[in-house]
Design an enzyme around this catalytic site. Structure first.
Site, mmCIF file in Angstrom:
data_model
loop_
_atom_site.group_PDB
_atom_site.id
_atom_site.type_symbol
_atom_site.label_atom_id
_atom_site.label_comp_id
_atom_site.label_asym_id
_atom_site.label_seq_id
_atom_site.Cartn_x
_atom_site.Cartn_y
_atom_site.Cartn_z
ATOM 1 N N ARG A 51 32.332 17.933 36.129
ATOM 2 C CA ARG A 51 33.133 17.240 35.017
ATOM 3 C C ARG A 51 34.625 17.652 35.142
ATOM 4 O O ARG A 51 35.495 17.192 34.626
ATOM 5 C CB ARG A 51 32.714 17.939 33.692
ATOM 6 C CG ARG A 51 33.191 17.436 32.456
ATOM 7 C CD ARG A 51 32.523 17.241 31.205
ATOM 8 N NE ARG A 51 31.398 18.509 31.119
ATOM 9 C CZ ARG A 51 31.836 19.738 30.773
ATOM 10 N NH1 ARG A 51 33.125 20.010 30.516
ATOM 11 N NH2 ARG A 51 30.922 20.521 30.675
ATOM 12 N N TYR A 102 46.846 -3.808 22.284
ATOM 13 C CA TYR A 102 45.677 -4.153 22.668
ATOM 14 C C TYR A 102 44.778 -3.530 21.382
ATOM 15 O O TYR A 102 44.990 -2.696 20.953
ATOM 16 C CB TYR A 102 45.266 -3.243 23.647
ATOM 17 C CG TYR A 102 43.653 -3.162 24.113
ATOM 18 C CD1 TYR A 102 43.129 -4.545 24.384
ATOM 19 C CD2 TYR A 102 42.711 -2.098 23.983
ATOM 20 C CE1 TYR A 102 41.785 -4.653 24.825
ATOM 21 C CE2 TYR A 102 41.626 -2.271 24.356
ATOM 22 C CZ TYR A 102 40.985 -3.584 24.713
ATOM 23 O OH TYR A 102 39.651 -3.542 24.936
ATOM 24 N N ASP A 176 51.885 1.969 27.761
ATOM 25 C CA ASP A 176 50.330 1.355 28.089
ATOM 26 C C ASP A 176 50.894 0.359 29.261
ATOM 27 O O ASP A 176 51.468 -0.870 28.815
ATOM 28 C CB ASP A 176 49.675 0.701 27.113
ATOM 29 C CG ASP A 176 48.077 0.037 27.934
ATOM 30 O OD1 ASP A 176 48.164 -0.256 29.042
ATOM 31 O OD2 ASP A 176 47.077 -0.138 26.852
ATOM 32 N N LYS A 201 41.653 -3.339 35.148
ATOM 33 C CA LYS A 201 42.154 -4.816 34.907
ATOM 34 C C LYS A 201 42.809 -4.659 36.445
ATOM 35 O O LYS A 201 42.094 -4.806 37.322
ATOM 36 C CB LYS A 201 43.164 -4.916 33.754
ATOM 37 C CG LYS A 201 42.708 -4.325 32.502
ATOM 38 C CD LYS A 201 41.801 -5.387 31.936
ATOM 39 C CE LYS A 201 40.860 -4.691 30.783
ATOM 40 N NZ LYS A 201 41.757 -4.309 29.659
HETATM 41 C C1 PLP Z 1 41.497 -3.406 28.427
HETATM 42 C C2 PLP Z 1 42.810 -2.883 27.854
HETATM 43 C C3 PLP Z 1 42.539 -1.419 27.403
HETATM 44 C C4 PLP Z 1 41.303 -0.769 27.424
HETATM 45 O O1 PLP Z 1 40.701 -0.539 28.654
HETATM 46 P P1 PLP Z 1 39.219 -0.563 28.917
HETATM 47 O O2 PLP Z 1 38.934 -0.295 30.213
HETATM 48 O O3 PLP Z 1 38.649 -1.699 28.508
HETATM 49 O O4 PLP Z 1 38.458 0.791 27.961
HETATM 50 C C5 PLP Z 1 43.828 -0.862 27.014
HETATM 51 N N1 PLP Z 1 44.932 -1.432 27.086
HETATM 52 C C6 PLP Z 1 45.043 -2.732 27.474
HETATM 53 C C7 PLP Z 1 46.551 -3.303 27.425
HETATM 54 C C8 PLP Z 1 44.240 -3.353 27.903
HETATM 55 O O5 PLP Z 1 44.227 -4.585 28.269
#
Ligand code: PLP
Length: 366
Positions: A51, A102, A176, A201
């Site tokens: 962990r 998001y 983000d 992504k």
């Molecule tokens: C998809 C996404 C998230 C969340 O990520 P996960 O891997 O699905 O938990 C956060 N911020 C943005 C801009 C996203 O497109």
């Protein structure tokens, strides 16, 4: 003329993406870190327990950290990274955040607020003066959350101006950076304190892994984030992290193609009679046409494509699309007819031909 010696000292992003986080070049050393499946390690070393660390996490973190210009920590998902950073805000603190962030981030804020943990103020992140005012008006504000471009409205924030204003007010700034990736935008260099990623992504890039990351510059913040990860346990699997690192090795090549495809599709969509408006910030690989026929037309488009896949998420080599308002959690201020296109790396003419044939079917009857 550039100085070749300083060029060697400062590898460019494409070189970093390929070379960072590799094992030392020694005879018979593997070029890539093998997947280390271990829940425990022989005592008195640096890791001790599964962990707390993993050699593949370290390789992923070194690579992403080098690209973003900070120290990275891998998480089990983007949302694990998002909620860990929100948890740095003390009790009764408040967060100023984009109303079109998001949807999961907005939901996490609402959840924390409903439990009396902190407060959230949602703003138009493209309106710099309004965001600065919101921070000034709230003396409990501890964190400015920026997403730029926003998902899926594709608004842009003035990160340097907002970061400067926040710094003056003693407010921490997180960006983000999922949509832009460190190849198109490096928020830490623009004044942000923390970067979060859904590595699910673009970083991983093949729609086959869930992963997140936090990147920071300050050692104390690093310790706080690592401490939360150790305690909460939102840790990624070694295989998932290995897949994401493998994906990052080609990030620049994938993004190059996806971005040029996106720019071309945005141009062609803008001339199509079924399209009312095209949202495209001029970089990145997400394009959001708003259809004249609204929600019903957007549903027809989603059902009518053959090469594109009707699916949520984004950032993979495959082109996908969806009407964002099909999700109840999506902001009501997002147009019903907005379709978020995640443009992949296929041939752009094939992508256009499929979109064009599906758009033909979206015209209202009569
Ligand atoms: C998809 C996404 C998230 C969340 O990520 P996960 O891997 O699905 O938990 C956060 N911020 C943005 C801009 C996203 O497109």
């Amino acid at each position: 003329m550039s100085d070749p010696a300083s060029d060697r000292a400062q590898p460019r992003p494409a070189t970093i993406a390929v070379t960072a986080g590799r094992p030392p070049h020694e005879p018979d050393a593997p070029l890539n870190h093998p997947i280390t499946m271990a829940s425990t390690y022989v005592a008195t070393g640096d890791v001790e327990y599964g962990r707390y660390g993993n050699p593949v996490w370290s390789a992923f973190e070194e690579t992403l950290g080098a690209l973003e210009g900070g120290r990275a920590l891998a998480f089990a998902s983007g949302m694990a990274a998002v909620t860990t950073v929100l948890d740095l805000v003390g009790n009764d603190g408040s967060v100023v955040a984009p109303r079109h962030a998001y949807s999961g981030t907005v939901m996490a804020l609402a959840d924390l607020e409903s439990r009396g943990r902190l407060r959230g103020t949602l703003v138009d992140i493209a309106d710099t003066a309004a965001v600065v005012q919101a921070m000034r008006d709230d003396e409990d504000c501890a964190l400015l959350w920026i997403e730029s471009p926003t998902n899926p409205a594709l608004e842009l924030a003035d990160i340097p101006a907002l970061a400067a204003a926040a710094k003056e007010l003693g407010i921490r700034v997180v960006v983000d950076n999922t949509f832009a990736t460190p190849l198109l935008q490096q928020p830490l260099a623009l004044g942000a304190d923390i970067v979060v990623h859904s590595a699910t992504k673009y970083l991983a890039g093949h729609s086959d892994v869930q992963l997140g990351a936090v990147v920071v510059t300050d050692d104390e913040v690093y310790g706080a984030v690592k401490g939360r990860r150790d305690l909460v346990g939102a840790v990624p699997g070694p295989f998932e992290t290995w897949l994401a690192l493998r994906g990052m090795r080609t990030l620049h090549v994938r993004l190059d193609r996806a971005q040029s495809n996106a720019a071309e599709l945005a141009r062609r969509l803008a001339e199509h009679p079924a399209v009312e408006e095209v949202r495209y910030p001029g970089f990145g690989a997400i394009v959001a046409p708003v259809l004249r026929g609204g929600g019903p037309a957007a549903d027809l488009l989603s059902a009518g494509v053959r090469l594109w896949v009707h699916a949520t998420s984004l950032g993979g080599v495959e082109s996908t699309l969806e009407r964002r308002r099909r999700w109840k959690a999506e902001a009501a201020t997002i147009p019903d007819g907005l379709v978020r296109l995640s443009v992949g790396i296929e041939d752009v003419d094939d992508l256009w031909a499929d979109l064009a044939q599906a758009l033909e079917g979206t015209a209202p009857a009569g």
